[in-house]
Design a protein around this motif. Sequence first.
Motif, short mmCIF file in Angstrom:
data_model
loop_
_atom_site.label_atom_id
_atom_site.label_comp_id
_atom_site.label_asym_id
_atom_site.label_seq_id
_atom_site.Cartn_x
_atom_site.Cartn_y
_atom_site.Cartn_z
N LEU A 237 17.03 -45.76 -4.19
CA LEU A 237 16.70 -44.39 -4.56
C LEU A 237 15.89 -43.71 -3.46
O LEU A 237 16.15 -42.55 -3.11
CB LEU A 237 15.91 -44.40 -5.87
CG LEU A 237 15.91 -43.14 -6.71
CD1 LEU A 237 17.30 -42.62 -6.97
CD2 LEU A 237 15.20 -43.41 -8.03
N ALA A 238 14.95 -44.43 -2.87
CA ALA A 238 14.14 -43.86 -1.78
C ALA A 238 15.01 -43.53 -0.57
O ALA A 238 14.83 -42.48 0.07
CB ALA A 238 13.03 -44.83 -1.39
N GLN B 59 16.89 -40.38 -1.30
CA GLN B 59 16.04 -39.19 -1.24
C GLN B 59 15.79 -38.75 0.20
O GLN B 59 15.57 -37.57 0.46
CB GLN B 59 14.70 -39.47 -1.94
CG GLN B 59 14.87 -39.54 -3.44
CD GLN B 59 13.63 -40.02 -4.15
OE1 GLN B 59 12.87 -40.83 -3.63
NE2 GLN B 59 13.42 -39.51 -5.35
N ARG B 60 15.84 -39.69 1.14
CA ARG B 60 15.64 -39.34 2.55
C ARG B 60 16.94 -38.89 3.22
O ARG B 60 16.91 -38.40 4.35
CB ARG B 60 15.09 -40.55 3.32
CG ARG B 60 13.67 -40.92 2.94
CD ARG B 60 13.07 -41.94 3.88
NE ARG B 60 13.85 -43.15 4.02
CZ ARG B 60 13.67 -44.27 3.32
NH1 ARG B 60 12.72 -44.31 2.41
NH2 ARG B 60 14.41 -45.33 3.52
N GLN C 85 23.95 -39.15 -4.56
CA GLN C 85 22.79 -38.30 -4.34
C GLN C 85 21.73 -38.64 -5.40
O GLN C 85 22.06 -38.83 -6.58
CB GLN C 85 23.19 -36.84 -4.45
CG GLN C 85 22.15 -35.89 -3.96
CD GLN C 85 22.74 -34.51 -3.67
OE1 GLN C 85 23.83 -34.18 -4.09
NE2 GLN C 85 21.99 -33.71 -2.93
N ALA C 86 20.47 -38.68 -4.96
CA ALA C 86 19.37 -38.97 -5.89
C ALA C 86 19.24 -37.84 -6.90
O ALA C 86 19.28 -36.67 -6.54
CB ALA C 86 18.08 -39.16 -5.12
N SER D 282 16.80 -38.45 -9.37
CA SER D 282 15.49 -38.80 -9.89
C SER D 282 14.68 -39.39 -8.74
O SER D 282 15.24 -39.68 -7.68
CB SER D 282 15.65 -39.83 -11.02
OG SER D 282 14.40 -40.17 -11.56
N ASP D 283 13.41 -39.58 -8.96
CA ASP D 283 12.59 -40.26 -7.97
C ASP D 283 12.11 -41.59 -8.56
O ASP D 283 12.47 -41.94 -9.68
CB ASP D 283 11.41 -39.38 -7.53
CG ASP D 283 10.51 -38.97 -8.69
OD1 ASP D 283 10.68 -39.48 -9.81
OD2 ASP D 283 9.62 -38.14 -8.46
#
Length: 141
Positions: free
Chosen positions: A28-29, A32-33, A81-82, A84-85
């Motif tokens: 997920l991280a 997000q990047r 694509q994310a 959520s975080d």
Amino acid sequence: MAEETNAPAAGDPRGRRRGQGELEAQVLAVLQRAPGPATAGWVQEHLDGDLAYTTVITILSRLHAKNAVSRSRSGRSYLWQAASDAAGLAALRMRRVLDGEPDRDAVLASFVTALLPHDEELLRALLDSASADPAVADRES
């Protein structure tokens, strides 16, 4: 005869077992990047370590089932694509645990009584803020 173990050699980076959800949080991280929707191959390249492509696909599929990522078709594969975080993913895990318990009141009571003072203050502030929000009040009715 010596007993065989599956323990890794000291210093072997593959030997450390990841905690539950750690790989999901790492994937997920990375998403997000990403500069935009990313392929599983792109995610694999940007992860620390050498995970198999199939492992990355499995993790992405699990995250999709949890609504933590979205996907769209791109030819024969998907772009991910994310959605959520890491905090949202942890909250989802907490809700699933709570939903799986027959006595929600007892679970919540035990959780609250075990909070550290700072966490309890934060939770109170968040609950006060949520009850002052008309959108939250509408969902509760």
